[in-house]
Design a protein around this motif. Structure first.
Motif, PDB file in Angstrom:
ATOM      1  N   ILE A 121       0.910  -1.101  -0.083  1.00 34.23           N
ATOM      2  CA  ILE A 121       0.077  -0.011  -0.035  1.00 34.23           C
ATOM      3  C   ILE A 121       0.890   1.128  -0.026  1.00 34.23           C
ATOM      4  N   LEU A 181     -15.493   2.414  -6.662  1.00 34.18           N
ATOM      5  CA  LEU A 181     -14.950   1.835  -7.632  1.00 34.18           C
ATOM      6  C   LEU A 181     -13.720   1.106  -7.567  1.00 34.18           C
ATOM      7  N   GLU A 213     -12.174   6.819   8.833  1.00 33.85           N
ATOM      8  CA  GLU A 213     -11.679   5.420   9.663  1.00 33.85           C
ATOM      9  C   GLU A 213     -12.186   4.361   8.834  1.00 33.85           C
ATOM     10  N   TYR A 218     -10.271   3.421   5.964  1.00 38.31           N
ATOM     11  CA  TYR A 218      -8.808   3.002   6.248  1.00 38.31           C
ATOM     12  C   TYR A 218      -9.281   1.179   6.381  1.00 38.31           C
ATOM     13  N   GLN A 219     -10.233   1.111   7.248  1.00 40.00           N
ATOM     14  CA  GLN A 219     -10.600  -0.273   7.534  1.00 40.00           C
ATOM     15  C   GLN A 219     -10.785  -1.129   6.383  1.00 40.00           C
ATOM     16  N   LEU A 242      -7.775  -1.952   4.431  1.00 41.20           N
ATOM     17  CA  LEU A 242      -6.990  -2.977   5.140  1.00 41.20           C
ATOM     18  C   LEU A 242      -7.454  -4.245   4.959  1.00 41.20           C
ATOM     19  N   TYR A 268      -7.036  -5.594   1.452  1.00 41.84           N
ATOM     20  CA  TYR A 268      -5.562  -5.815   1.295  1.00 41.84           C
ATOM     21  C   TYR A 268      -5.253  -6.868   1.961  1.00 41.84           C
ATOM     22  N   ALA A 269      -5.750  -7.274   3.119  1.00 38.96           N
ATOM     23  CA  ALA A 269      -5.494  -8.370   3.790  1.00 38.96           C
ATOM     24  C   ALA A 269      -5.845  -9.452   3.141  1.00 38.96           C
ATOM     25  N   SER A 324      -0.426   5.517   9.156  1.00 45.04           N
ATOM     26  CA  SER A 324      -0.188   4.056   9.514  1.00 45.04           C
ATOM     27  C   SER A 324      -0.433   2.955   8.541  1.00 45.04           C
ATOM     28  N   VAL A 325      -1.241   3.396   7.644  1.00 42.92           N
ATOM     29  CA  VAL A 325      -1.930   2.544   6.717  1.00 42.92           C
ATOM     30  C   VAL A 325      -0.750   2.470   5.453  1.00 42.92           C
ATOM     31  N   PHE A 326       0.034   3.340   5.251  1.00 44.00           N
ATOM     32  CA  PHE A 326       0.801   3.201   4.128  1.00 44.00           C
ATOM     33  C   PHE A 326       2.030   2.371   4.379  1.00 44.00           C
ATOM     34  N   GLU A 327       2.634   1.393   3.632  1.00 44.14           N
ATOM     35  CA  GLU A 327       3.717   0.837   3.854  1.00 44.14           C
ATOM     36  C   GLU A 327       4.896   1.670   3.588  1.00 44.14           C
TER      37      GLU A 327
END
Lengths: 226, 127, 299
Positions: free
Chosen positions: C36, C150, C174, C177-178, C181, C184-185, C203-206
Motif C-alpha cells: 500500500i 469503484l 476511519e 482505512y478499515q 486494509l 488488502y489483507a 499508519s496505513v501506508f507501507e
C-alpha cells in the motif's frame, strides 16, 4: 474491442434507437390523426428530425462517452473502431425506423405515405400519386445518418477545446437544419429532376463523412482524460 | 492490549513494546498464541507489514517463535528475555536521562544518590 | 494473503508539460507489487497528472511507463491490471453533468475484468448511495464514497485512488482505512492512494511517495523515512552546536529558544542526546511540511 462495443450499445445505441422509434411512431400516429397534407410534410421531416437527434447525441461520443471508457482502461484504437461500428449500427437502426414508419402504415391499411422526394433524388417524374421511392431514397438517408453522427462527434470535440468556435458551429447547424426542413417541404411539392447530380451529391456527402471520420480518428488516438 | 498508538515513536516499535508488556503481565503466557499480523493490523488500523515488523522484531529477540501454518507463539522463557532486554536498555533509557535531568537541575552526584536511596526505601515501605 | 500476478509499474524519465508549464520533470518511480503506497504532495505538485500518465490516460512528452517491462500505452494487458479511480467532481468528464452513478458503475463493470458486483452492491448499501442520482447532485463526501467503491470493487491488481478521503467525515475516513486494509489483507493487491489527509493515513501506508514540484522527492518505507527526522529544541547555542553535521530543514526561533527540524542518522543523534536539548520525533505530516514547505513552514 467487444467491451467498447457493448458499452456503446447500452450507452448510445440503445437510447438512440429508443428516440428514433419514438419519433417514427409519433410521425406515424400523429399523421393519422391529422390531415393527409400535414401527414406528408410531417413525415417528410422525420429523417431530418432523426438527423438532428443523431447530430446532437453524437457529440457525446467525443466527450464523456469517450473519456469515461478511457478512464476505465479502454484502448483508444478500440474505442475508435467501436465508434465507427456504432455509427454504422445506429445509422442502420435509424434507417430501419424510417423505412418501417413508411411501410407499417401501408401494411396496416392506413394509406400510402410519401417519402421525402428530396432524399429520393429519383429521376423519375412524379405521377401525382403520392408514393415512396425506397430504392433511391434509403441509401441517401443512411448516408445522412452517418454524416450527422460523424459531424456531431467532431463538433463535440471542437466544443471541448474551442468553446466559442463550437458554439458558432452549433448555431450554424441549427440554422442549416431549419433551412433544410423548409427546403424539403418546398422541394417535395415541386417536380425536380436531379438526375446527373445524384452521384455528385453522394460523392460530396460521402467525402464529408470521410473527412469527419478521419479528423475524429486523429482526436481519439490522442485523447486524454485530465 | 492498550487502546491506541501515539506518534511519539515508530509504530512497529510500539507494537513490539505492547506485546512485551502483555507478556510480562501474563496476558500471553508461554506457548500461547499471540494475535496475528492481520488481527493487529485490524485492531489498530495499520498496515499489516508494519505489524509484521513489530512481531519479527520479537522473533529476532527470541521472545516469539513461529509455528508454520498456525501463527506466532510466546517462546519459553520469553518473560525473562523481555526482562533482560529491558534491563539492558534500562541504563540508556532511564539512568542516563535521569542523570542528565538532575545535572540540569543543579543536583550533584551525591544529592542524586540520596534521592534514589529515599525512593528505594519508600518503595520497600509500600510493599 | 494471496499474491496476485502483477509486476512492477515503472516510470523512467517522465516529462510532461502543459504548454509552458512543466508539471513532471524527468521523473522516475517504481511501484512494486503487493504494497500500500501513499502518494503525497502539495496542490499543483502534479499528483493527478502523474497518476494519469502512469495509467496511460494522459500522454507524456518523453520518458516511458512500463508494467512488467511492457509499455502501458494502448496495451490492453497492462490496462486490465490497472484501475485509476479518479476524484469525482461535478465537472469530471466534458459534458457529463447529468451522468448517473449507475451509469458510472455499470461502465466500470463492463471494462474491468475482475469487477466484483456483489462487493459493489454491499458497499452501495453500506455507503447508502442512491445509484439513480446524478454525480453532480452528490455531496463531496458521497463522491468520495463512489471513488472508494469503484476502486475496491474493481479488484484490479494495481489500484490507484485519487483523494478518496476528501469530503468524508472522520468516522467515514476511519471506515475507509478499515475497508482498505481488509481488502488488502484478503487480496494482497497493490494500492496507491493519493491524499491530502496525511497523518491519519500514515499508519496505513507501507511506503510513502512524496511528489514535489514535478519530481519524486522520496519513495521509501514510511517508518524508515520518519525515523530520520527529529525536532531539536532548546537554547540556541546548544541547538546550533548539536545541529552541526545534521541536515537542518527549518528553524523557528523565539528569543533564545530555537527549534530545528533536522534530518540525520541515529548515530549523530547520540551526541545530541548528551547535550541539554529536547529531541522529539516528527510524524509523517510534519516531515512532509518540513520537506515541501519551502520556506513557509513552522515546526
Amino acid at each position: 474491442m467487444t467491451r467498447c462495443l457493448r458499452y456503446y450499445a447500452w450507452a448510445y445505441l440503445g437510447p438512440m434507437a429508443g428516440y428514433a422509434l419514438l419519433f417514427g411512431a409519433a410521425a406515424a400516429v400523429f399523421s393519422q390523426l391529422l390531415a393527409v397534407e400535414f401527414f406528408d410534410s410531417y413525415y417528410q421531416a422525420l429523417p431530418i428530425a432523426i438527423m438532428v437527434l443523431l447530430f446532437v447525441m453524437s457529440t457525446t461520443l467525443s466527450t464523456y462517452n469517450l473519456e469515461l471508457p478511457l478512464s476505465m482502461g479502454a484502448r483508444r484504437r478500440d474505442l475508435y473502431a467501436a465508434v465507427l461500428v456504432t455509427f454504422l449500427a445506429t445509422a442502420l437502426v435509424c434507417l430501419a425506423v424510417t423505412v418501417l414508419t413508411a411501410l407499417v402504415p401501408e401494411w396496416l391499411g392506413w394509406g400510402v405515405v410519401a417519402f421525402p422526394e428530396f432524399t429520393g433524388m429519383d429521376s423519375a417524374p412524379r405521377t401525382g400519386v403520392p408514393m415512396y421511392r425506397p430504392a433511391a431514397s434509403w441509401p441517401m438517408a443512411g448516408l445522412f445518418y452517418l454524416l450527422s453522427q460523424a459531424a456531431g462527434a467532431c463538433l463535440g470535440r471542437v466544443m471541448t477545446s474551442h468553446k466559442v468556435l463550437g458554439v458558432i458551429l452549433m448555431v450554424l447547424f441549427w440554422i442549416l437544419a431549419s433551412g433544410l426542413v423548409a427546403v424539403v417541404l418546398i422541394v417535395s411539392g415541386m417536380d425536380l429532376q436531379f438526375g446527373p447530380l445524384v452521384p455528385i451529391f453522394y460523392g460530396v456527402f460521402a467525402a464529408l463523412t470521410l473527412v469527419c471520420a478521419l479528423l475524429l480518428r486523429r482526436w481519439v488516438l490522442q485523447a486524454t482524460v485530465r | 492490549m492498550r487502546g491506541s498508538l501515539s506518534d511519539q515513536s515508530l509504530i512497529y516499535l510500539q507494537i513490539a513494546s505492547m506485546l512485551e508488556d502483555d507478556i510480562l503481565r501474563g496476558v500471553y503466557r508461554e506457548e500461547e498464541q499471540v494475535p496475528s499480523t492481520n488481527e493487529l493490523a485490524r485492531a489498530y488500523n495499520i498496515n499489516p507489514a508494519t505489524a509484521a515488523k513489530g512481531i519479527n522484531l520479537l522473533v529476532a529477540d527470541g521472545v516469539l517463535y513461529k509455528r508454520r501454518g498456525i501463527g506466532m507463539f510466546v517462546a519459553p522463557g520469553a518473560g525473562e528475555k523481555v526482562m533482560e532486554k529491558r534491563r539492558a536498555a534500562f541504563y540508556e533509557s532511564y539512568i542516563r536521562p535521569l542523570v542528565r535531568e538532575s545535572r540540569s537541575l543543579g543536583l550533584g552526584g551525591q544529592a542524586l544518590l540520596d534521592l534514589v536511596s529515599r525512593a528505594v526505601k519508600e518503595g520497600e515501605n509500600d510493599l | 494473503m494471496t499474491t496476485t500476478m502483477d509486476g512492477v509499474l515503472s516510470a523512467r524519465g517522465v516529462c510532461k508539460s502543459y504548454g509552458a508549464l512543466e508539471v513532471l520533470k524527468d521523473l522516475d518511480l517504481d511501484i512494486l507489487p503487493g504494497k500500500i503506497y501513499g502518494l503525497i504532495g502539495r496542490n499543483g505538485a502534479g499528483k493527478t497528472t502523474l497518476l494519469g500518465v502512469l495509467t496511460a490516460q494522459n500522454t507524456l512528452d518523453s520518458g516511458s511507463v512500463t508494467l512488467d517491462g511492457e509499455p502501458v500505452w494502448e496495451n490492453q494487458r497492462a490496462l486490465d491490471k490497472l484501475c485509476f479511480s479518479r476524484e469525482l467532481q461535478a465537472s469530471l468528464f466534458t459534458g457529463q453533468n447529468t451522468l448517473k452513478v449507475r451509469h458510472y458503475l455499470r461502465s466500470a463493470a463492463a471494462f474491468w475484468p475482475g469487477w466484483d458486483q456483489a462487493y459493489a452492491d454491499r458497499l452501495l448499501r453500506e455507503f447508502r448511495l442512491d445509484p439513480k442520482k446524478k454525480i453532480c447532485q452528490l455531496s463531496k463526501g458521497q463522491m468520495s464514497m463512489v471513488t472508494i467503491l469503484l476502486a475496491l470493487a474493481s479488484r484490479a491488481p494495481i489500484t490507484i485512488l485519487d483523494e478518496p478521503a476528501a469530503g468524508l467525515d472522520v468516522v467515514m475516513r476511519e471506515r475507509f482505512y478499515q475497508l482498505l486494509l481488509e481488502d488488502y489483507a484478503e487480496t494482497g493487491r497493490t494500492f496507491l492512494v493519493s491524499t491530502h489527509i496525511i497523518e491519519e493515513a500514515a499508519s496505513v501506508f507501507e511506503d510513502v511517495i512524496i511528489l514535489d514540484e514535478g519530481k519524486i522527492l522520496e519513495s521509501c518505507p514510511t517508518e524508515e523515512l520518519i525515523a530520520q527526522f527529529h525536532y531539536i529544541s532548546g537554547h540556541e547555542d546548544e541547538v546550533d552546536r548539536v545541529c552541526r553535521g545534521l541536515q537542518v530543514l527549518s528553524t523557528h526561533q523565539m528569543g533564545r529558544h530555537k527549534t530545528c527540524a533536522v534530518r540525520g542518522e541515529m548515530v549523530k543523534l547520540r551526541d545530541a542526546e548528551a547535550a541539554d536539548v529536547d529531541i522529539a520525533p516528527m510524524n509523517l505530516q510534519k516531515v512532509f511540511v518540513a520537506l515541501c514547505g519551502h520556506g513557509d513552514e513552522q515546526p
